[in-house]
Motif scaffolding. Structure first.
Motif, PDB file in Angstrom:
ATOM      1  N   VAL A  81      31.869  26.252  36.434  1.00 45.50           N
ATOM      2  CA  VAL A  81      32.699  27.204  37.178  1.00 45.50           C
ATOM      3  C   VAL A  81      31.815  27.827  38.244  1.00 45.50           C
ATOM      4  O   VAL A  81      30.788  28.418  37.930  1.00 45.50           O
ATOM      5  CB  VAL A  81      33.269  28.294  36.249  1.00 45.50           C
ATOM      6  N   ARG A  82      32.192  27.660  39.495  1.00 45.56           N
ATOM      7  CA  ARG A  82      31.356  28.179  40.575  1.00 45.56           C
ATOM      8  C   ARG A  82      32.109  29.221  41.368  1.00 45.56           C
ATOM      9  O   ARG A  82      33.298  29.117  41.600  1.00 45.56           O
ATOM     10  CB  ARG A  82      30.977  27.040  41.526  1.00 45.56           C
ATOM     11  N   LEU A  83      31.354  30.245  41.781  1.00 48.54           N
ATOM     12  CA  LEU A  83      31.904  31.280  42.649  1.00 48.54           C
ATOM     13  C   LEU A  83      31.015  31.352  43.878  1.00 48.54           C
ATOM     14  O   LEU A  83      29.804  31.463  43.752  1.00 48.54           O
ATOM     15  CB  LEU A  83      31.849  32.627  41.933  1.00 48.54           C
ATOM     16  N   ASN A  84      31.602  31.284  45.058  1.00 46.14           N
ATOM     17  CA  ASN A  84      30.730  31.306  46.232  1.00 46.14           C
ATOM     18  C   ASN A  84      30.735  32.666  46.919  1.00 46.14           C
ATOM     19  O   ASN A  84      31.284  33.643  46.391  1.00 46.14           O
ATOM     20  CB  ASN A  84      31.112  30.177  47.197  1.00 46.14           C
ATOM     21  N   ASP A  85      30.087  32.728  48.073  1.00 49.55           N
ATOM     22  CA  ASP A  85      29.941  33.992  48.790  1.00 49.55           C
ATOM     23  C   ASP A  85      31.272  34.639  49.150  1.00 49.55           C
ATOM     24  O   ASP A  85      31.353  35.849  49.354  1.00 49.55           O
ATOM     25  CB  ASP A  85      29.170  33.755  50.091  1.00 49.55           C
ATOM     26  N   TYR A  86      32.288  33.821  49.288  1.00 52.53           N
ATOM     27  CA  TYR A  86      33.584  34.367  49.698  1.00 52.53           C
ATOM     28  C   TYR A  86      34.505  34.531  48.499  1.00 52.53           C
ATOM     29  O   TYR A  86      35.723  34.585  48.640  1.00 52.53           O
ATOM     30  CB  TYR A  86      34.201  33.458  50.758  1.00 52.53           C
ATOM     31  N   ASP A  87      33.931  34.556  47.317  1.00 47.02           N
ATOM     32  CA  ASP A  87      34.665  34.732  46.067  1.00 47.02           C
ATOM     33  C   ASP A  87      35.661  33.620  45.807  1.00 47.02           C
ATOM     34  O   ASP A  87      36.626  33.809  45.067  1.00 47.02           O
ATOM     35  CB  ASP A  87      35.403  36.091  46.031  1.00 47.02           C
ATOM     36  N   ALA A  88      35.459  32.462  46.441  1.00 44.47           N
ATOM     37  CA  ALA A  88      36.327  31.329  46.155  1.00 44.47           C
ATOM     38  C   ALA A  88      35.865  30.677  44.860  1.00 44.47           C
ATOM     39  O   ALA A  88      34.681  30.625  44.562  1.00 44.47           O
ATOM     40  CB  ALA A  88      36.289  30.329  47.299  1.00 44.47           C
ATOM     41  N   LEU A  89      36.817  30.211  44.089  1.00 39.91           N
ATOM     42  CA  LEU A  89      36.533  29.715  42.746  1.00 39.91           C
ATOM     43  C   LEU A  89      36.682  28.206  42.704  1.00 39.91           C
ATOM     44  O   LEU A  89      37.621  27.636  43.257  1.00 39.91           O
ATOM     45  CB  LEU A  89      37.494  30.379  41.760  1.00 39.91           C
ATOM     46  N   MET A  91      40.483  26.510  42.668  1.00 37.80           N
ATOM     47  CA  MET A  91      41.653  27.115  42.043  1.00 37.80           C
ATOM     48  C   MET A  91      41.608  28.634  42.153  1.00 37.80           C
ATOM     49  O   MET A  91      40.621  29.231  42.575  1.00 37.80           O
ATOM     50  CB  MET A  91      41.768  26.692  40.588  1.00 37.80           C
ATOM     51  N   ASP A  92      42.719  29.242  41.758  1.00 39.69           N
ATOM     52  CA  ASP A  92      42.827  30.683  41.759  1.00 39.69           C
ATOM     53  C   ASP A  92      42.384  31.188  40.384  1.00 39.69           C
ATOM     54  O   ASP A  92      42.412  30.443  39.400  1.00 39.69           O
ATOM     55  CB  ASP A  92      44.279  31.078  42.034  1.00 39.69           C
ATOM     56  N   VAL A  93      41.980  32.469  40.333  1.00 39.41           N
ATOM     57  CA  VAL A  93      41.516  33.028  39.049  1.00 39.41           C
ATOM     58  C   VAL A  93      42.596  32.917  37.983  1.00 39.41           C
ATOM     59  O   VAL A  93      42.313  32.698  36.807  1.00 39.41           O
ATOM     60  CB  VAL A  93      41.103  34.506  39.232  1.00 39.41           C
ATOM     61  N   SER A  94      43.867  33.032  38.396  1.00 38.96           N
ATOM     62  CA  SER A  94      44.954  33.016  37.424  1.00 38.96           C
ATOM     63  C   SER A  94      45.102  31.656  36.736  1.00 38.96           C
ATOM     64  O   SER A  94      45.649  31.568  35.645  1.00 38.96           O
ATOM     65  CB  SER A  94      46.265  33.409  38.103  1.00 38.96           C
ATOM     66  N   GLN A  95      44.603  30.610  37.374  1.00 36.36           N
ATOM     67  CA  GLN A  95      44.717  29.283  36.771  1.00 36.36           C
ATOM     68  C   GLN A  95      43.569  28.983  35.827  1.00 36.36           C
ATOM     69  O   GLN A  95      43.639  28.030  35.049  1.00 36.36           O
ATOM     70  CB  GLN A  95      44.730  28.207  37.866  1.00 36.36           C
TER      71      GLN A  95
END
Lengths: 154, 190
Positions: free
Chosen positions: B63-71, B78-82
């Motif tokens: 699970v990766r999170l980048n500088d722009y909070d994209a997942l 995907m979105d956090v809800s998924q």
């Protein structure tokens, strides 16, 4: 003549205040049980992130707190608006965490040391870079039990 | 001949109580300590040669999170809800798929054999990730594990995980471990 009591000209009896201490004591005990002593004065603004799966910290007396956030308004002229680390009552850097943890550990009894939890109270807008640095420093000092403080959301 | 002792005047009792009350109002705080508890991995020994822990690729969910909070989880954005459903699918592997983690039968004390998932969720972030996004992802992963634990508890003990006694909770914890690894920080300036 029939006797009628004249209601009009008697002053109403004074209300008894005998139970007032009891009521106040009740409130006092409520506050004594439900609150904790304030440990430090906050020098940083912290708005905690929300989370739904939070757990309560069981032993508050075994916790060491690290605050991360932007300095409060009155300190901004001196320290700027970048996120800073607060340990106890002053601004510190990542390098000071080692001494801080050592001091906190020293203050606990021998048996409790392994249960010490480092509670990370960070503002939700803080970048992870500073948190990662702290986590690495905590690993180096082998304070491995940590908690990310968060508000309970529904 | 006992003389009745004169009554003590209790009129000032309220004042004293108020004084104490105000003192406690001033010096105490009410905030409860809640949060997500984690255990950091110990620092690897520097003298010791870093040996690669061989983890089968199917057993790891990155699970990766980048500088722009994209997942980015698994192989998709995907979105956090998924994320919760993705994690549940990964950890339970309902169809015994080849690309999802294998299960290893372990003996759990007081329960018997249970195929424990070998899946590990690896959470990686960059220095620019916001703390808020990081916590929300952590929270979703914990929620996934808690959901699976609840299912397991209901199936085997007929009660939710939280209402089980200490012993049974330990069994559930053994059967469904919370394997969320906080990866070594990586240089992301590339």
């Amino acid at each position: 003549m029939a006797k009628f009591s004249k209601k009009g000209d008697k002053t109403p009896p004074a209300m008894s205040t005998a139970s007032l201490p009891d009521i106040v004591f009740m409130i006092l005990f409520f506050f004594m049980v439900s609150t904790t002593m304030r440990q430090t004065d906050k020098l940083v603004n912290i708005r905690m992130p929300e989370a739904s799966e939070v757990a309560k910290l069981e032993r508050k007396d075994l916790a060491a707190y690290i605050y991360i956030g932007t300095p409060i308004l009155s300190k901004q002229t001196q320290y700027g608006t970048d996120a800073r680390i607060q340990l106890n009552d002053s601004f510190k850097t990542v390098d000071d965490i080692r001494d801080f943890i050592a001091a906190e550990r020293e203050a606990l009894s021998e048996a409790d040391r392994q249960f010490m939890t480092v509670s990370i109270k960070a503002d939700e807008n803080v970048r992870m870079g500073i948190i990662t640095d702290i986590k690495q420093e905590l690993r180096r000092t082998s304070a491995l039990k940590i908690m990310y403080n968060a508000r309970k959301s529904e | 001949m006992a003389r009745p002792t004169p009554e003590v005047n209790a009129g000032s009792m309220a004042d004293i109580a108020f004084l104490l009350l105000i003192f406690f109002l001033m010096v105490t705080t009410m905030d409860t300590e809640t949060g997500l508890q984690r255990r950091l991995p110990p620092m690897p020994d520097q003298n010791q040669k870093q040996e690669d822990v061989k983890i089968n690729k199917r057993n790891i969910l990155v699970v990766r999170l980048n500088d722009y909070d994209a997942l980015f989880a698994g192989n998709e954005i995907m979105d956090v809800s998924q994320l919760k459903n993705k994690a549940i699918e990964f950890l339970t592997n309902p169809g015994n798929a080849d690309n999802l983690p294998e299960r290893e039968s372990k003996t759990i004390e007081g329960f018997g054999n249970y195929p424990v998932s070998k899946g590990v969720i690896s959470l990686q972030n960059t220095r620019g990730t916001s703390y808020k996004a990081y916590i929300s992802v952590q929270n979703e992963l914990v929620r996934a594990v808690n959901d699976i634990r609840d299912d397991f508890a209901r199936q085997n003990f007929g009660k939710a995980y939280a209402s089980l006694d200490e012993e049974k909770q330990a069994i559930v914890r053994d059967a469904i471990p919370q394997n969320i690894s906080e990866a070594e920080p990586k240089d992301t300036k590339k």
